[in-house]
Design a protein around this motif. Structure first.
Motif, PDB file in Angstrom:
ATOM      1  N   PHE A  75      45.870  32.252  49.775  1.00 28.98           N
ATOM      2  CA  PHE A  75      44.780  32.914  49.085  1.00 28.98           C
ATOM      3  C   PHE A  75      44.810  34.411  49.378  1.00 28.98           C
ATOM      4  CE2 PHE A  75      40.392  34.364  48.712  1.00 28.98           C
ATOM      5  CZ  PHE A  75      40.038  33.861  47.467  1.00 28.98           C
ATOM      6  N   ASN A  76      44.935  34.757  50.644  1.00 26.55           N
ATOM      7  CA  ASN A  76      44.963  36.187  51.007  1.00 26.55           C
ATOM      8  C   ASN A  76      46.228  36.879  50.517  1.00 26.55           C
ATOM      9  OD1 ASN A  76      42.449  36.087  52.255  1.00 26.55           O
ATOM     10  ND2 ASN A  76      43.333  35.543  54.226  1.00 26.55           N
ATOM     11  N   LYS A  77      47.373  36.196  50.620  1.00 30.95           N
ATOM     12  CA  LYS A  77      48.628  36.789  50.156  1.00 30.95           C
ATOM     13  C   LYS A  77      48.599  37.052  48.648  1.00 30.95           C
ATOM     14  CE  LYS A  77      51.686  35.032  53.723  1.00 30.95           C
ATOM     15  NZ  LYS A  77      52.833  34.165  54.015  1.00 30.95           N
ATOM     16  N   ALA A  78      47.855  36.252  47.916  1.00 30.70           N
ATOM     17  CA  ALA A  78      47.723  36.433  46.465  1.00 30.70           C
ATOM     18  C   ALA A  78      46.579  37.383  46.124  1.00 30.70           C
ATOM     19  CB  ALA A  78      47.497  35.087  45.793  1.00 30.70           C
ATOM     20  N   GLN A  79      45.959  37.952  47.134  1.00 32.30           N
ATOM     21  CA  GLN A  79      44.853  38.895  46.987  1.00 32.30           C
ATOM     22  C   GLN A  79      43.613  38.264  46.364  1.00 32.30           C
ATOM     23  OE1 GLN A  79      46.657  42.175  44.897  1.00 32.30           O
ATOM     24  NE2 GLN A  79      47.785  42.828  46.703  1.00 32.30           N
ATOM     25  N   GLY A  80      43.447  36.966  46.605  1.00 33.71           N
ATOM     26  CA  GLY A  80      42.225  36.273  46.214  1.00 33.71           C
ATOM     27  C   GLY A  80      41.956  36.259  44.722  1.00 33.71           C
ATOM     28  N   PHE A  81      40.690  36.055  44.400  1.00 38.13           N
ATOM     29  CA  PHE A  81      40.261  36.019  43.004  1.00 38.13           C
ATOM     30  C   PHE A  81      40.230  37.429  42.435  1.00 38.13           C
ATOM     31  CE2 PHE A  81      38.014  32.125  44.568  1.00 38.13           C
ATOM     32  CZ  PHE A  81      38.755  31.219  43.837  1.00 38.13           C
ATOM     33  N   GLY A  82      40.678  37.579  41.198  1.00 36.80           N
ATOM     34  CA  GLY A  82      40.673  38.873  40.535  1.00 36.80           C
ATOM     35  C   GLY A  82      39.254  39.327  40.231  1.00 36.80           C
ATOM     36  N   GLN A  83      38.880  40.458  40.772  1.00 39.15           N
ATOM     37  CA  GLN A  83      37.530  40.975  40.585  1.00 39.15           C
ATOM     38  C   GLN A  83      37.272  41.437  39.152  1.00 39.15           C
ATOM     39  OE1 GLN A  83      35.094  40.840  43.100  1.00 39.15           O
ATOM     40  NE2 GLN A  83      36.721  39.507  43.857  1.00 39.15           N
ATOM     41  N   GLU A  84      38.341  41.649  38.381  1.00 40.03           N
ATOM     42  CA  GLU A  84      38.174  42.105  37.007  1.00 40.03           C
ATOM     43  C   GLU A  84      37.491  41.070  36.124  1.00 40.03           C
ATOM     44  OE1 GLU A  84      42.529  40.649  37.219  1.00 40.03           O
ATOM     45  OE2 GLU A  84      41.025  41.462  38.556  1.00 40.03           O
ATOM     46  N   PHE A  85      37.472  39.814  36.571  1.00 38.37           N
ATOM     47  CA  PHE A  85      36.870  38.759  35.769  1.00 38.37           C
ATOM     48  C   PHE A  85      35.363  38.659  35.965  1.00 38.37           C
ATOM     49  CE2 PHE A  85      41.283  37.542  36.247  1.00 38.37           C
ATOM     50  CZ  PHE A  85      41.630  37.285  34.931  1.00 38.37           C
ATOM     51  N   GLY A  86      34.835  39.153  37.056  1.00 42.64           N
ATOM     52  CA  GLY A  86      33.404  39.015  37.298  1.00 42.64           C
ATOM     53  C   GLY A  86      33.027  37.555  37.382  1.00 42.64           C
ATOM     54  N   MET A  87      31.787  37.261  37.038  1.00 45.89           N
ATOM     55  CA  MET A  87      31.325  35.877  37.065  1.00 45.89           C
ATOM     56  C   MET A  87      31.802  35.157  35.808  1.00 45.89           C
ATOM     57  SD  MET A  87      27.420  36.215  38.447  1.00 45.89           S
ATOM     58  CE  MET A  87      27.102  34.558  37.952  1.00 45.89           C
ATOM     59  N   GLY A  88      32.064  33.889  35.949  1.00 43.55           N
ATOM     60  CA  GLY A  88      32.393  33.130  34.758  1.00 43.55           C
ATOM     61  C   GLY A  88      33.569  32.215  34.911  1.00 43.55           C
ATOM     62  N   THR A  89      34.687  32.625  34.389  1.00 42.48           N
ATOM     63  CA  THR A  89      35.830  31.739  34.339  1.00 42.48           C
ATOM     64  C   THR A  89      37.117  32.540  34.294  1.00 42.48           C
ATOM     65  OG1 THR A  89      36.761  29.837  33.163  1.00 42.48           O
ATOM     66  CG2 THR A  89      35.775  31.571  31.820  1.00 42.48           C
ATOM     67  N   TRP A  90      38.219  31.864  34.420  1.00 41.12           N
ATOM     68  CA  TRP A  90      39.585  32.376  34.380  1.00 41.12           C
ATOM     69  C   TRP A  90      40.059  32.946  35.710  1.00 41.12           C
ATOM     70  CZ3 TRP A  90      42.696  31.018  30.514  1.00 41.12           C
ATOM     71  CH2 TRP A  90      42.101  30.624  29.314  1.00 41.12           C
ATOM     72  N   GLU A  91      39.184  33.262  36.648  1.00 44.96           N
ATOM     73  CA  GLU A  91      39.641  33.818  37.923  1.00 44.96           C
ATOM     74  C   GLU A  91      40.425  32.795  38.733  1.00 44.96           C
ATOM     75  OE1 GLU A  91      35.639  32.053  38.722  1.00 44.96           O
ATOM     76  OE2 GLU A  91      36.406  33.365  37.171  1.00 44.96           O
ATOM     77  N   ASP A  92      40.122  31.508  38.566  1.00 44.08           N
ATOM     78  CA  ASP A  92      40.858  30.471  39.282  1.00 44.08           C
ATOM     79  C   ASP A  92      42.259  30.279  38.704  1.00 44.08           C
ATOM     80  OD1 ASP A  92      39.727  29.503  36.928  1.00 44.08           O
ATOM     81  OD2 ASP A  92      39.191  27.551  37.773  1.00 44.08           O
ATOM     82  N   VAL A  93      42.376  30.336  37.396  1.00 43.89           N
ATOM     83  CA  VAL A  93      43.686  30.209  36.763  1.00 43.89           C
ATOM     84  C   VAL A  93      44.523  31.457  37.052  1.00 43.89           C
ATOM     85  CG1 VAL A  93      44.903  29.732  34.603  1.00 43.89           C
ATOM     86  CG2 VAL A  93      42.614  28.801  34.975  1.00 43.89           C
ATOM     87  N   ASP A  94      43.880  32.605  37.077  1.00 40.71           N
ATOM     88  CA  ASP A  94      44.553  33.851  37.436  1.00 40.71           C
ATOM     89  C   ASP A  94      45.135  33.748  38.848  1.00 40.71           C
ATOM     90  OD1 ASP A  94      45.059  36.852  37.100  1.00 40.71           O
ATOM     91  OD2 ASP A  94      43.728  36.838  38.845  1.00 40.71           O
ATOM     92  N   LEU A  95      44.389  33.164  39.774  1.00 41.24           N
ATOM     93  CA  LEU A  95      44.875  32.969  41.138  1.00 41.24           C
ATOM     94  C   LEU A  95      46.121  32.084  41.133  1.00 41.24           C
ATOM     95  CD1 LEU A  95      44.591  33.283  44.219  1.00 41.24           C
ATOM     96  CD2 LEU A  95      43.065  31.300  44.164  1.00 41.24           C
ATOM     97  N   CYS A  96      46.104  31.026  40.351  1.00 44.28           N
ATOM     98  CA  CYS A  96      47.282  30.152  40.257  1.00 44.28           C
ATOM     99  C   CYS A  96      48.480  30.910  39.712  1.00 44.28           C
ATOM    100  CB  CYS A  96      46.974  28.949  39.371  1.00 44.28           C
ATOM    101  SG  CYS A  96      45.831  27.771  40.107  1.00 44.28           S
ATOM    102  N   MET A  97      48.265  31.758  38.732  1.00 40.70           N
ATOM    103  CA  MET A  97      49.369  32.537  38.168  1.00 40.70           C
ATOM    104  C   MET A  97      49.937  33.491  39.210  1.00 40.70           C
ATOM    105  SD  MET A  97      49.816  31.423  35.090  1.00 40.70           S
ATOM    106  CE  MET A  97      50.695  32.665  34.176  1.00 40.70           C
ATOM    107  N   LYS A  98      49.081  34.105  40.000  1.00 39.82           N
ATOM    108  CA  LYS A  98      49.561  35.012  41.051  1.00 39.82           C
ATOM    109  C   LYS A  98      50.359  34.246  42.094  1.00 39.82           C
ATOM    110  CE  LYS A  98      45.479  36.922  41.890  1.00 39.82           C
ATOM    111  NZ  LYS A  98      44.438  37.819  42.457  1.00 39.82           N
ATOM    112  N   VAL A  99      49.873  33.083  42.486  1.00 42.42           N
ATOM    113  CA  VAL A  99      50.580  32.269  43.479  1.00 42.42           C
ATOM    114  C   VAL A  99      51.946  31.875  42.939  1.00 42.42           C
ATOM    115  CG1 VAL A  99      50.573  30.004  44.614  1.00 42.42           C
ATOM    116  CG2 VAL A  99      48.517  31.431  44.657  1.00 42.42           C
TER     117      VAL A  99
END
Length: 83
Positions: free
Chosen positions: A1-25
């Protein structure tokens, strides 16, 4: 999680930040993502939205995700494949 820099803050509240994390990983760290299709989860969609009485920017977040990863070649899904 930390190596991937966590959830993207550009998404704010809502959705897609979890899928974005998977893409980064997957694409940035070179790791594989495994999905357990037998798992069952329950999530009360909109609970925070109702409590705070504000909406999510779902369409905006989708566009952010697509612009970030759409041309990456990493969004290919074939039944039975791991991505």
């Amino acid at each position: 999680f930390n190596k991937a820099q966590g959830f993207g803050q550009e998404f704010g509240m809502g959705t897609w930040e979890d899928v974005d994390l998977c893409m980064k990983v997957r694409l940035l760290l070179g790791k594989r993502i495994f999905v357990n299709v037998d798992a069952t989860g329950y999530h009360y969609v909109g609970a925070t939205q109702e409590k705070k009485r504000r909406g999510y920017h779902l369409q905006q977040n989708k566009l952010i995700f697509q612009s970030k990863w759409g041309s990456s070649g990493g969004m290919v899904w074939t039944s039975g494949d791991f991505w």
